[in-house]
Design a protein around this motif. Structure first.
Motif, PDB file in Angstrom:
ATOM      1  N   GLY A 102       6.915   5.895  -1.689  1.00  0.00           N
ATOM      2  CA  GLY A 102       7.221   7.275  -1.362  1.00  0.00           C
ATOM      3  C   GLY A 102       6.243   8.207  -2.055  1.00  0.00           C
ATOM      4  N   TRP A 103       6.375   9.491  -1.751  1.00  0.00           N
ATOM      5  CA  TRP A 103       5.482  10.494  -2.336  1.00  0.00           C
ATOM      6  C   TRP A 103       6.013  10.836  -3.731  1.00  0.00           C
ATOM      7  CZ3 TRP A 103       3.965  14.745   1.780  1.00  0.00           C
ATOM      8  CH2 TRP A 103       3.391  14.098   2.902  1.00  0.00           C
ATOM      9  N   ARG A 104       5.591  10.072  -4.727  1.00  0.00           N
ATOM     10  CA  ARG A 104       6.078  10.263  -6.093  1.00  0.00           C
ATOM     11  C   ARG A 104       5.052   9.734  -7.075  1.00  0.00           C
ATOM     12  NH1 ARG A 104      11.332   8.482  -6.443  1.00  0.00           N
ATOM     13  NH2 ARG A 104      11.632   8.251  -4.201  1.00  0.00           N
ATOM     14  N   GLU A 105       5.220  10.117  -8.333  1.00  0.00           N
ATOM     15  CA  GLU A 105       4.272   9.684  -9.363  1.00  0.00           C
ATOM     16  C   GLU A 105       4.642   8.339  -9.972  1.00  0.00           C
ATOM     17  OE1 GLU A 105       4.138  13.113 -11.972  1.00  0.00           O
ATOM     18  OE2 GLU A 105       2.265  13.779 -11.013  1.00  0.00           O
ATOM     19  N   HIS A 106       5.918   8.006  -9.992  1.00  0.00           N
ATOM     20  CA  HIS A 106       6.389   6.716 -10.489  1.00  0.00           C
ATOM     21  C   HIS A 106       7.474   6.223  -9.553  1.00  0.00           C
ATOM     22  CE1 HIS A 106       4.784   8.740 -14.094  1.00  0.00           C
ATOM     23  NE2 HIS A 106       4.431   7.518 -14.486  1.00  0.00           N
ATOM     24  N   ALA A 107       7.651   4.905  -9.503  1.00  0.00           N
ATOM     25  CA  ALA A 107       8.661   4.338  -8.620  1.00  0.00           C
ATOM     26  C   ALA A 107       9.148   3.008  -9.187  1.00  0.00           C
ATOM     27  CB  ALA A 107       8.095   4.120  -7.214  1.00  0.00           C
ATOM     28  N   VAL A 108      10.368   2.649  -8.812  1.00  0.00           N
ATOM     29  CA  VAL A 108      10.925   1.333  -9.103  1.00  0.00           C
ATOM     30  C   VAL A 108      10.972   0.568  -7.793  1.00  0.00           C
ATOM     31  CG1 VAL A 108      12.943   0.051  -9.880  1.00  0.00           C
ATOM     32  CG2 VAL A 108      12.251   2.137 -11.092  1.00  0.00           C
ATOM     33  N   LEU A 109      10.274  -0.582  -7.751  1.00  0.00           N
ATOM     34  CA  LEU A 109      10.129  -1.348  -6.516  1.00  0.00           C
ATOM     35  C   LEU A 109      10.694  -2.751  -6.681  1.00  0.00           C
ATOM     36  CD1 LEU A 109       6.370  -0.668  -5.629  1.00  0.00           C
ATOM     37  CD2 LEU A 109       8.364   0.496  -4.678  1.00  0.00           C
ATOM     38  N   PRO A 110      11.332  -3.299  -5.657  1.00  0.00           N
ATOM     39  CA  PRO A 110      11.681  -4.719  -5.687  1.00  0.00           C
ATOM     40  C   PRO A 110      10.410  -5.563  -5.734  1.00  0.00           C
ATOM     41  CG  PRO A 110      12.855  -3.563  -3.929  1.00  0.00           C
ATOM     42  CD  PRO A 110      11.816  -2.632  -4.438  1.00  0.00           C
ATOM     43  N   VAL A 111      10.403  -6.582  -6.563  1.00  0.00           N
ATOM     44  CA  VAL A 111       9.243  -7.474  -6.646  1.00  0.00           C
ATOM     45  C   VAL A 111       8.923  -8.055  -5.273  1.00  0.00           C
ATOM     46  CG1 VAL A 111       8.427  -9.680  -7.572  1.00  0.00           C
ATOM     47  CG2 VAL A 111       9.594  -8.049  -9.069  1.00  0.00           C
ATOM     48  N   ALA A 112       9.963  -8.374  -4.512  1.00  0.00           N
ATOM     49  CA  ALA A 112       9.767  -9.015  -3.205  1.00  0.00           C
ATOM     50  C   ALA A 112       9.051  -8.115  -2.216  1.00  0.00           C
ATOM     51  CB  ALA A 112      11.120  -9.442  -2.634  1.00  0.00           C
ATOM     52  N   LEU A 113       9.057  -6.793  -2.448  1.00  0.00           N
ATOM     53  CA  LEU A 113       8.443  -5.863  -1.511  1.00  0.00           C
ATOM     54  C   LEU A 113       7.123  -5.291  -2.036  1.00  0.00           C
ATOM     55  CD1 LEU A 113      11.559  -3.900  -0.202  1.00  0.00           C
ATOM     56  CD2 LEU A 113      10.452  -5.932   0.757  1.00  0.00           C
ATOM     57  N   ALA A 114       6.620  -5.849  -3.124  1.00  0.00           N
ATOM     58  CA  ALA A 114       5.318  -5.446  -3.664  1.00  0.00           C
ATOM     59  C   ALA A 114       4.347  -6.610  -3.497  1.00  0.00           C
ATOM     60  CB  ALA A 114       5.439  -5.074  -5.136  1.00  0.00           C
ATOM     61  N   SER A 115       3.095  -6.298  -3.286  1.00  0.00           N
ATOM     62  CA  SER A 115       2.085  -7.344  -3.127  1.00  0.00           C
ATOM     63  C   SER A 115       0.839  -6.969  -3.920  1.00  0.00           C
ATOM     64  CB  SER A 115       1.729  -7.547  -1.649  1.00  0.00           C
ATOM     65  OG  SER A 115       1.259  -6.334  -1.083  1.00  0.00           O
ATOM     66  N   PRO A 116       0.132  -7.942  -4.463  1.00  0.00           N
ATOM     67  CA  PRO A 116      -1.080  -7.623  -5.224  1.00  0.00           C
ATOM     68  C   PRO A 116      -2.159  -7.021  -4.340  1.00  0.00           C
ATOM     69  CG  PRO A 116      -0.867  -9.997  -4.914  1.00  0.00           C
ATOM     70  CD  PRO A 116       0.404  -9.383  -4.423  1.00  0.00           C
ATOM     71  N   VAL A 117      -2.882  -6.091  -4.897  1.00  0.00           N
ATOM     72  CA  VAL A 117      -4.003  -5.482  -4.179  1.00  0.00           C
ATOM     73  C   VAL A 117      -5.188  -6.433  -4.238  1.00  0.00           C
ATOM     74  CG1 VAL A 117      -5.660  -3.581  -4.164  1.00  0.00           C
ATOM     75  CG2 VAL A 117      -3.249  -3.125  -4.621  1.00  0.00           C
ATOM     76  N   ARG A 118      -5.701  -6.768  -3.073  1.00  0.00           N
ATOM     77  CA  ARG A 118      -6.867  -7.646  -2.995  1.00  0.00           C
ATOM     78  C   ARG A 118      -7.950  -6.961  -2.168  1.00  0.00           C
ATOM     79  NH1 ARG A 118      -2.599 -11.617  -2.345  1.00  0.00           N
ATOM     80  NH2 ARG A 118      -2.532 -12.981  -4.181  1.00  0.00           N
ATOM     81  N   VAL A 119      -9.003  -6.544  -2.832  1.00  0.00           N
ATOM     82  CA  VAL A 119     -10.158  -5.968  -2.141  1.00  0.00           C
ATOM     83  C   VAL A 119     -11.403  -6.648  -2.699  1.00  0.00           C
ATOM     84  CG1 VAL A 119      -9.050  -3.723  -1.728  1.00  0.00           C
ATOM     85  CG2 VAL A 119     -10.372  -4.083  -3.817  1.00  0.00           C
ATOM     86  N   PRO A 120     -12.476  -6.719  -1.914  1.00  0.00           N
ATOM     87  CA  PRO A 120     -13.711  -7.343  -2.412  1.00  0.00           C
ATOM     88  C   PRO A 120     -14.281  -6.581  -3.605  1.00  0.00           C
ATOM     89  CG  PRO A 120     -13.761  -7.095  -0.024  1.00  0.00           C
ATOM     90  CD  PRO A 120     -12.591  -6.308  -0.506  1.00  0.00           C
ATOM     91  N   GLU A 121     -15.107  -7.256  -4.357  1.00  0.00           N
ATOM     92  CA  GLU A 121     -15.768  -6.626  -5.498  1.00  0.00           C
ATOM     93  C   GLU A 121     -16.585  -5.426  -5.037  1.00  0.00           C
ATOM     94  OE1 GLU A 121     -18.709  -7.980  -9.203  1.00  0.00           O
ATOM     95  OE2 GLU A 121     -18.086  -9.426  -7.670  1.00  0.00           O
ATOM     96  N   ARG A 122     -16.519  -4.364  -5.811  1.00  0.00           N
ATOM     97  CA  ARG A 122     -17.225  -3.098  -5.587  1.00  0.00           C
ATOM     98  C   ARG A 122     -16.635  -2.297  -4.426  1.00  0.00           C
ATOM     99  NH1 ARG A 122     -21.233  -6.674  -6.716  1.00  0.00           N
ATOM    100  NH2 ARG A 122     -21.768  -6.934  -4.526  1.00  0.00           N
ATOM    101  N   VAL A 123     -15.508  -2.742  -3.861  1.00  0.00           N
ATOM    102  CA  VAL A 123     -14.787  -1.959  -2.850  1.00  0.00           C
ATOM    103  C   VAL A 123     -13.604  -1.295  -3.539  1.00  0.00           C
ATOM    104  CG1 VAL A 123     -13.412  -2.076  -0.737  1.00  0.00           C
ATOM    105  CG2 VAL A 123     -15.495  -3.441  -0.949  1.00  0.00           C
ATOM    106  N   PRO A 124     -13.416   0.018  -3.390  1.00  0.00           N
ATOM    107  CA  PRO A 124     -12.321   0.689  -4.100  1.00  0.00           C
ATOM    108  C   PRO A 124     -10.952   0.178  -3.660  1.00  0.00           C
ATOM    109  CG  PRO A 124     -13.301   2.154  -2.467  1.00  0.00           C
ATOM    110  CD  PRO A 124     -14.194   0.955  -2.553  1.00  0.00           C
ATOM    111  N   ALA A 125     -10.012   0.187  -4.594  1.00  0.00           N
ATOM    112  CA  ALA A 125      -8.653  -0.283  -4.288  1.00  0.00           C
ATOM    113  C   ALA A 125      -8.017   0.523  -3.169  1.00  0.00           C
ATOM    114  CB  ALA A 125      -7.797  -0.214  -5.550  1.00  0.00           C
ATOM    115  N   SER A 126      -8.410   1.774  -3.017  1.00  0.00           N
ATOM    116  CA  SER A 126      -7.851   2.627  -1.963  1.00  0.00           C
ATOM    117  C   SER A 126      -8.123   2.083  -0.568  1.00  0.00           C
ATOM    118  CB  SER A 126      -8.401   4.052  -2.076  1.00  0.00           C
ATOM    119  OG  SER A 126      -9.826   4.036  -2.043  1.00  0.00           O
ATOM    120  N   ALA A 127      -9.130   1.211  -0.426  1.00  0.00           N
ATOM    121  CA  ALA A 127      -9.413   0.607   0.884  1.00  0.00           C
ATOM    122  C   ALA A 127      -8.238  -0.217   1.379  1.00  0.00           C
ATOM    123  CB  ALA A 127     -10.667  -0.265   0.808  1.00  0.00           C
ATOM    124  N   ALA A 128      -7.374  -0.671   0.461  1.00  0.00           N
ATOM    125  CA  ALA A 128      -6.183  -1.420   0.855  1.00  0.00           C
ATOM    126  C   ALA A 128      -5.199  -0.554   1.629  1.00  0.00           C
ATOM    127  CB  ALA A 128      -5.504  -1.999  -0.384  1.00  0.00           C
TER     128      ALA A 128
END
Length: 340
Positions: A102-128
């Motif tokens: 959601g549009w917030r600065e902090h959040a509590v998320l279920p582990v099952a609904l979170a996933s690690p960010v995977r982007v290639p080297e030198r590609v910003p995480a925002s590309a995810a």
């Protein structure tokens, strides 16, 4: 990373239900307590928030199975976030995750609904959130399953410099097709050319139909639609025999315009195939999309265009710009930067 976990956080809520185009004043920032975290949950700090056009539907009739939002409710949305608290070894403190915060600065998320960010080297995480996220998968699915351009064909993409269009045009160009981008202002023409579009049409200019015909002398073989009724009409009336049309977005309808109508006679004349696209139907392409687009990003073969706004208080203004077509690329709101 802060060592003290906050008790409260700032959120963006709906201040008033928009009529027509949403404006910044339809949203408000307020403070609310953070809920306690259970052992199967994560506490995260939102770093980059994604703003997406489908959210406008939630401010009206709802979107797919999601009900409409009313005043006082927190705006939903996906983000790249840093884990502050975790009991799960696969998502430790300090790791970057994707989640519906959601549009917030902090959040509590279920582990099952979170996933690690995977982007290639030198590609910003925002590309995810963009080319490697839902907009990118949308463009990839349209390219592979609906448009299927062949070398020498003409592919037209509306909203050509947005989160979906910026990738769709580049994929079509890499397939050997001629690419024509439709944009909303003369200021976006240069950007469209940097994304590989051979020709660019400005739909807000009085002679845009003439521009389209000049850019597509052999008519339109494939069309990705994310525009308004007038744009749809203009392109459909210029389809080539056997054309493919992918309906991806109805931006004017989201903003309160009448239901979009299709010119059946033009479709029949062109013996065209028209298909609707909902990205959730193409989840089976996610791994292939991430691998292929990620590899192209890593080598610099694809351009990554982001329209970045800074600070949660700018989310409403950023959404207004997105829904009025003033954005240049994928719209994100930066709350914290990696390493801070």
């Amino acid at each position: 990373m802060p060592s003290v976990v906050p008790d409260t956080t700032r959120v963006v809520v709906v201040a008033s239900s928009p009529r027509g185009l949403p404006i910044a004043e339809d949203f408000a920032v307020r403070e609310e307590p953070l809920p306690p975290r259970a052992s199967d949950q994560l506490l995260v700090r939102v770093d980059v928030l994604s703003l997406d056009p489908y959210l406008r539907s939630l401010l009206g009739q709802g979107h797919l199975d999601d009900p409409a939002l009313g005043p006082g409710q927190v705006m939903p949305g996906r983000a790249v976030a840093t884990v502050l608290e975790s009991d799960d070894p696969s998502l430790p403190v300090g790791s970057l995750v994707l989640g519906e915060t959601g549009w917030r600065e902090h959040a509590v998320l279920p582990v099952a609904l979170a996933s690690p960010v995977r982007v290639p080297e030198r590609v910003p995480a925002s590309a995810a959130l963009g080319l490697l996220g839902m907009p990118g998968l949308t463009a990839y699915a349209a390219h592979v399953r609906h448009l299927a351009p062949r070398p020498g064909e003409t592919v037209v993409v509306s909203s050509a410099t947005g989160g979906v269009g910026s990738l769709a045009g580049q994929l079509a160009a890499r397939s050997g097709a001629r690419t024509v981008g439709i944009v909303g202002s003369r200021e976006k023409v240069a950007l469209a050319h940097t994304l590989g579009y051979d020709q660019v049409v400005v739909r807000t200019e009085s002679d845009w139909i003439d521009q389209l015909h000049a850019a597509c002398p052999d008519k339109v073989d494939a069309y990705l639609h994310m525009g308004d009724q007038a744009t749809l009409d203009g392109v459909v009336e210029h389809l080539a025999l056997g054309a493919r049309v992918s309906l991806c977005g109805l931006i004017d309808q989201s903003n309160g315009a009448p239901p979009t109508r299709f010119r059946a006679g033009a479709v029949m004349l062109a013996r065209a195939t028209v298909r609707g696209l909902v990205v959730h139907d193409h989840a089976d392409l996610a791994a292939e999309h991430a691998e292929r687009v990620g590899a192209l990003l890593a080598t610099g073969a694809l351009g990554l265009v982001e329209d970045t706004w800074n600070g949660l208080e700018q989310a409403g203004a950023a959404f207004e710009a997105l829904m009025s077509g003033r954005n240049r690329g994928k719209v994100v709101v930066q709350l914290h930067r990696e390493g801070e």
